[in-house]
Enzyme design. Structure first.
Site, PDB file in Angstrom:
ATOM      1  N   GLY A 146       2.414   9.628  -1.215  1.00 17.79           N
ATOM      2  CA  GLY A 146       3.817   9.334  -0.913  1.00 17.79           C
ATOM      3  C   GLY A 146       4.591  10.618  -0.673  1.00 17.79           C
ATOM      4  N   GLY A 147       5.732  10.731  -1.338  1.00 17.65           N
ATOM      5  CA  GLY A 147       6.620  11.878  -1.140  1.00 17.65           C
ATOM      6  C   GLY A 147       5.985  13.203  -1.478  1.00 17.65           C
ATOM      7  N   GLY A 190     -10.446  31.012  31.462  1.00 21.24           N
ATOM      8  CA  GLY A 190      -9.165  31.058  30.754  1.00 21.24           C
ATOM      9  C   GLY A 190      -9.339  31.509  29.321  1.00 21.24           C
ATOM     10  N   ALA A 191     -10.510  31.194  28.742  1.00 22.65           N
ATOM     11  CA  ALA A 191     -10.753  31.576  27.349  1.00 22.65           C
ATOM     12  C   ALA A 191     -10.761  33.104  27.198  1.00 22.65           C
ATOM     13  CB  ALA A 191     -12.055  30.971  26.862  1.00 22.65           C
TER      14      ALA A 191
HETATM   15  C1  HXC Z   1       6.574   6.566 -12.599  1.00 21.55           C
HETATM   16  C2  HXC Z   1       4.313   6.729 -12.791  1.00 21.55           C
HETATM   17  C3  HXC Z   1       4.181   6.887 -11.398  1.00 21.55           C
HETATM   18  C4  HXC Z   1       5.373   6.879 -10.629  1.00 21.55           C
HETATM   19  C5  HXC Z   1       2.227   6.949 -12.253  1.00 21.55           C
HETATM   20  N1  HXC Z   1       3.062   6.777 -13.256  1.00 21.55           N
HETATM   21  N2  HXC Z   1       2.891   7.013 -11.085  1.00 21.55           N
HETATM   22  N3  HXC Z   1       5.498   6.579 -13.377  1.00 21.55           N
HETATM   23  N4  HXC Z   1       6.534   6.721 -11.266  1.00 21.55           N
HETATM   24  N5  HXC Z   1       5.326   7.026  -9.301  1.00 21.55           N
HETATM   25  C6  HXC Z   1       2.720   6.677 -14.684  1.00 21.55           C
HETATM   26  C7  HXC Z   1       2.032   5.379 -15.034  1.00 21.55           C
HETATM   27  O1  HXC Z   1       2.992   4.405 -15.337  1.00 21.55           O
HETATM   28  C8  HXC Z   1       1.227   5.801 -16.257  1.00 21.55           C
HETATM   29  O2  HXC Z   1       2.090   5.842 -17.379  1.00 21.55           O
HETATM   30  C9  HXC Z   1       0.845   7.211 -15.959  1.00 21.55           C
HETATM   31  O3  HXC Z   1       1.772   7.668 -14.975  1.00 21.55           O
HETATM   32  C10 HXC Z   1      -0.544   7.344 -15.405  1.00 21.55           C
HETATM   33  O4  HXC Z   1      -0.682   6.421 -14.327  1.00 21.55           O
HETATM   34  P1  HXC Z   1      -1.954   5.458 -14.211  1.00 21.55           P
HETATM   35  O5  HXC Z   1      -1.635   4.467 -13.168  1.00 21.55           O
HETATM   36  O6  HXC Z   1      -2.331   4.954 -15.563  1.00 21.55           O
HETATM   37  O7  HXC Z   1      -3.061   6.474 -13.756  1.00 21.55           O
HETATM   38  P2  HXC Z   1      -4.217   6.292 -12.695  1.00 21.55           P
HETATM   39  O8  HXC Z   1      -4.946   5.003 -12.953  1.00 21.55           O
HETATM   40  O9  HXC Z   1      -4.979   7.546 -12.716  1.00 21.55           O
HETATM   41  O10 HXC Z   1      -3.497   6.144 -11.295  1.00 21.55           O
HETATM   42  C11 HXC Z   1      -2.761   7.204 -10.731  1.00 21.55           C
HETATM   43  C12 HXC Z   1      -1.986   6.740  -9.486  1.00 21.55           C
HETATM   44  C13 HXC Z   1      -1.166   5.473  -9.856  1.00 21.55           C
HETATM   45  C14 HXC Z   1      -2.979   6.411  -8.386  1.00 21.55           C
HETATM   46  C15 HXC Z   1      -1.128   7.907  -9.045  1.00 21.55           C
HETATM   47  O11 HXC Z   1      -0.424   5.744 -11.050  1.00 21.55           O
HETATM   48  C16 HXC Z   1      -0.215   5.080  -8.782  1.00 21.55           C
HETATM   49  O12 HXC Z   1      -0.634   4.459  -7.812  1.00 21.55           O
HETATM   50  N6  HXC Z   1       1.059   5.393  -8.988  1.00 21.55           N
HETATM   51  C17 HXC Z   1       2.107   4.980  -8.080  1.00 21.55           C
HETATM   52  C18 HXC Z   1       2.009   5.717  -6.787  1.00 21.55           C
HETATM   53  C19 HXC Z   1       3.178   5.418  -5.901  1.00 21.55           C
HETATM   54  O13 HXC Z   1       3.213   4.357  -5.260  1.00 21.55           O
HETATM   55  N7  HXC Z   1       4.183   6.294  -5.908  1.00 21.55           N
HETATM   56  C20 HXC Z   1       5.418   6.094  -5.210  1.00 21.55           C
HETATM   57  C21 HXC Z   1       5.140   6.594  -3.801  1.00 21.55           C
HETATM   58  S1  HXC Z   1       6.504   6.364  -2.798  1.00 21.55           S
HETATM   59  P3  HXC Z   1       1.588   5.622 -18.858  1.00 21.55           P
HETATM   60  O14 HXC Z   1       2.828   5.640 -19.673  1.00 21.55           O
HETATM   61  O15 HXC Z   1       0.864   4.319 -18.867  1.00 21.55           O
HETATM   62  O16 HXC Z   1       0.691   6.775 -19.177  1.00 21.55           O
HETATM   63  C22 HXC Z   1       7.099   7.862  -2.594  1.00 21.55           C
HETATM   64  C23 HXC Z   1       8.219   7.851  -1.659  1.00 21.55           C
HETATM   65  C24 HXC Z   1       8.859   9.206  -1.560  1.00 21.55           C
HETATM   66  O17 HXC Z   1       6.648   8.802  -3.146  1.00 21.55           O
HETATM   67  C25 HXC Z   1       9.111   9.533  -0.125  1.00 21.55           C
HETATM   68  C26 HXC Z   1       9.906  10.807  -0.026  1.00 21.55           C
HETATM   69  C27 HXC Z   1       9.926  11.289   1.370  1.00 21.55           C
END
Ligand code: HXC
Length: 510
Positions: free
Chosen positions: A169-170, A404-405
């Site tokens: 993502g971001g 050209g290269a």
């Molecule tokens: C808040 C988050 C988080 C997020 C993970 N966590 N991503 N908290 N915001 N984006 C937290 C989880 O709740 C969890 O908390 C801990 O981090 C670990 O995550 P897990 O899912 O248990 O770990 P894992 O299985 O290793 O998976 C990692 C991951 C997954 C693949 C990164 O967490 C995930 O898919 N996260 C969301 C990704 C996402 O969609 N992000 C937003 C993108 S949009 P606990 O408390 O249980 O430990 C974006 C737009 C911005 O970024 C654009 C700007 C230009």
């Protein structure tokens, strides 16, 4: 101990624990180090000074006010790498998955501002889940602030990104605007949208590794510049890379002591070029034998292998090397090779790193795949990059420099400062066979006549002397003397001053 000091120690200890021992253990179980362990490996021992250790988020949505962790998912500060100041931020996956909140972003932008103001490199270590989902637009705004600073710092201070876990993502666009991206094999991946979204939108089933693992990004997409086997190797290699890089765009390259003599003669180079002009040889061998102690830090080693790019030193001074690689596709220039080398040339030019170019190129790659893929535009990128570069440019043609290269590969005509050729060089519009088949098309049914024509064309053009007679080549040199000649040329060019006309910025064919 005074109570206030005890309290300080307690607060520090709490902050250093990040998301807690359980999450630290989980991080280790995945073969990953924690943010602070990574910084300790990257920086000189004891040199890291952390900022904003006690910062917490200010989100009150989804019950977030009840879960606050000191540091808010990123460790920031500065330290030294082999004695030189470097700023660093490392995402802490144990705290909210390293996700970016408004305050988390502020910590990063503070470090970015300091790095730019103090003209020192910045390294970002990524291991995070993107925008803090509970925060919404504040997180998006935070990303924007980081992106803007990436762009302002571009070309002023080196910016390096190391992806050591998820980067989605971001999180992907800040690294994408830095100078180099490195990844760790098997534990890191980068994508704009993950496998689940891909499945929903395009109905493709793909794993995270297949979508954005280190292999994909170093060999297919070219988003990443190199991959390493684990965190430790990646961080130690970053220390090695930083030794090649200047701190900013005005300081000049670092100079390291060397035992390698500038006038070292390398007789084996006299026989490097095979008798048959179509037999390949390994350009790595030439580079290894010419540069200080054979130390070559290759950039994009797994992508467009028909051209080599990377850093080395001559007499202790950093240089950038661009070299056609006859072992892969005969060293031909295609779209990928042109893009790869163009970006590298522009990095060197930004940071005052002299460019040494080794040429053995049969031309641009023909075909619909290349033309439809924009070979004209991509080839022009490399031509443009060399032509606008004002750093010292030393060129050595070892064998083919066709068409050209020939012009593109740092020729005299695009301000090559010193252009050497080996006696084995062939500088011509094209290879003899191709040339004869065009200009003597009517004789194609007579093989003997054609063979004679080819021999004649080779005698007349397959050498460096026609170009040397016109001054396009400054000197035809003995291969064994290549190191000495390049060292002398670079010494002579050390005070080179050349400025392009004022402009807001150029319009390189992107
Ligand atoms: C808040 C988050 C988080 C997020 C993970 N966590 N991503 N908290 N915001 N984006 C937290 C989880 O709740 C969890 O908390 C801990 O981090 C670990 O995550 P897990 O899912 O248990 O770990 P894992 O299985 O290793 O998976 C990692 C991951 C997954 C693949 C990164 O967490 C995930 O898919 N996260 C969301 C990704 C996402 O969609 N992000 C937003 C993108 S949009 P606990 O408390 O249980 O430990 C974006 C737009 C911005 O970024 C654009 C700007 C230009």
């Amino acid at each position: 101990m005074k109570p206030v000091i005890a309290e300080l120690e307690q607060r520090r200890a709490n902050a250093r624990l990040g998301g807690g021992q359980k999450r630290i253990d989980a991080q280790h179980a995945r073969g990953k180090l924690t943010a602070r362990e990574r910084i300790d490996l990257l920086m000189d021992e004891g040199s890291f000074e952390e900022f904003d250790m006690y910062v917490e988020h200010r989100c009150t949505e989804f019950g977030m006010e009840k879960s606050k962790i000191s540091g808010d998912g990123v460790v920031t500060g500065w330290g030294t790498i082999n004695g030189r100041v470097v700023y660093v931020f490392a995402k802490d996956f144990t705290v909210f998955g390293g996700s970016l909140s408004e305050t988390h972003a502020r910590k990063i932008t503070k470090i970015q501002d300091m790095a730019l103001k103090n003209r020192a490199p910045i390294v970002g270590l990524f291991d995070a889940g993107g925008a803090r989902i509970q925060e919404g637009v504040d997180a998006l705004g935070g990303y924007g602030e980081v992106f803007q600073r990436n762009v302002m710092s571009s070309g002023v201070i080196p910016q390096i990104s190391v992806i050591m876990g998820p980067c989605a993502g971001g999180d992907v666009y800040s690294p994408a605007m830095t100078d180099f991206i490195f990844m760790v094999r098997d534990t890191s991946y980068m994508f704009v949208t993950g496998p689940d979204v891909v499945k929903t939108v395009t109905n493709e089933t793909v794993t995270a590794e297949e979508l954005g693992g280190a292999k994909v990004h170093t060999s297919k997409s070219s988003v990443a510049d190199r991959a390493y086997d684990n965190d430790v190797e990646a961080l130690l290699q970053m220390r090695r890379l930083m030794d090649f890089l200047p701190s900013n765009n005005t300081d000049g390259v670092p100079v390291l002591p060397t035992m390698d003599l500038a006038d070292r003669v390398e007789t084996s180079l006299d026989t490097l070029i095979p008798d048959n002009p179509n037999t390949p040889y390994d350009m790595h061998e030439l580079i290894g034998k010419v540069v200080d102690e054979g130390d070559f830090y290759e950039i994009q080693d797994a992508f467009a292998k028909n051209i080599l790019t990377g850093f080395a030193r001559m007499e202790g001074h950093t240089i950038g090397i661009v070299a056609n690689q006859p072992m892969v596709l005969a060293g031909v220039l295609d779209s990928d090779a042109s893009r790869k080398a163009a970006r590298f040339v522009r990095f060197c030019d930004c940071f005052d790193i002299p460019i040494v170019t080794f040429v053995d190129v049969p031309g641009f790659l023909p075909g619909t795949a290349q033309e439809y893929g924009g070979l004209i535009k991509h080839g022009a990128k490399l031509l443009f990059a060399y032509a606008e570069a004002t750093v010292p440019k030393v060129t050595v043609i070892t064998r083919k420099a066709y068409g050209g290269a020939y012009d593109v590969m740092s020729s005299k005509h695009i301000r090559g400062d010193v252009n050497y050729a080996w006696p084995t060089a062939e500088i011509a519009v094209m290879g003899a066979k191709g040339a004869v088949e065009i200009i003597y098309r009517s004789e194609l049914g007579e093989p003997e006549k054609i063979a004679g024509r080819i021999k004649d064309y080779e005698t007349r053009f397959a050498n460096p002397f026609v170009a040397a007679e016109r001054g396009y080549i400054d000197e035809v040199i003995l291969p064994r003397m290549t190191r000495k000649r390049i060292c002398r040329a670079l010494n002579m060019l050390r005070n080179k001053t050349l400025e392009n006309p004022w402009k807001k910025h150029d319009n390189i064919p992107l």
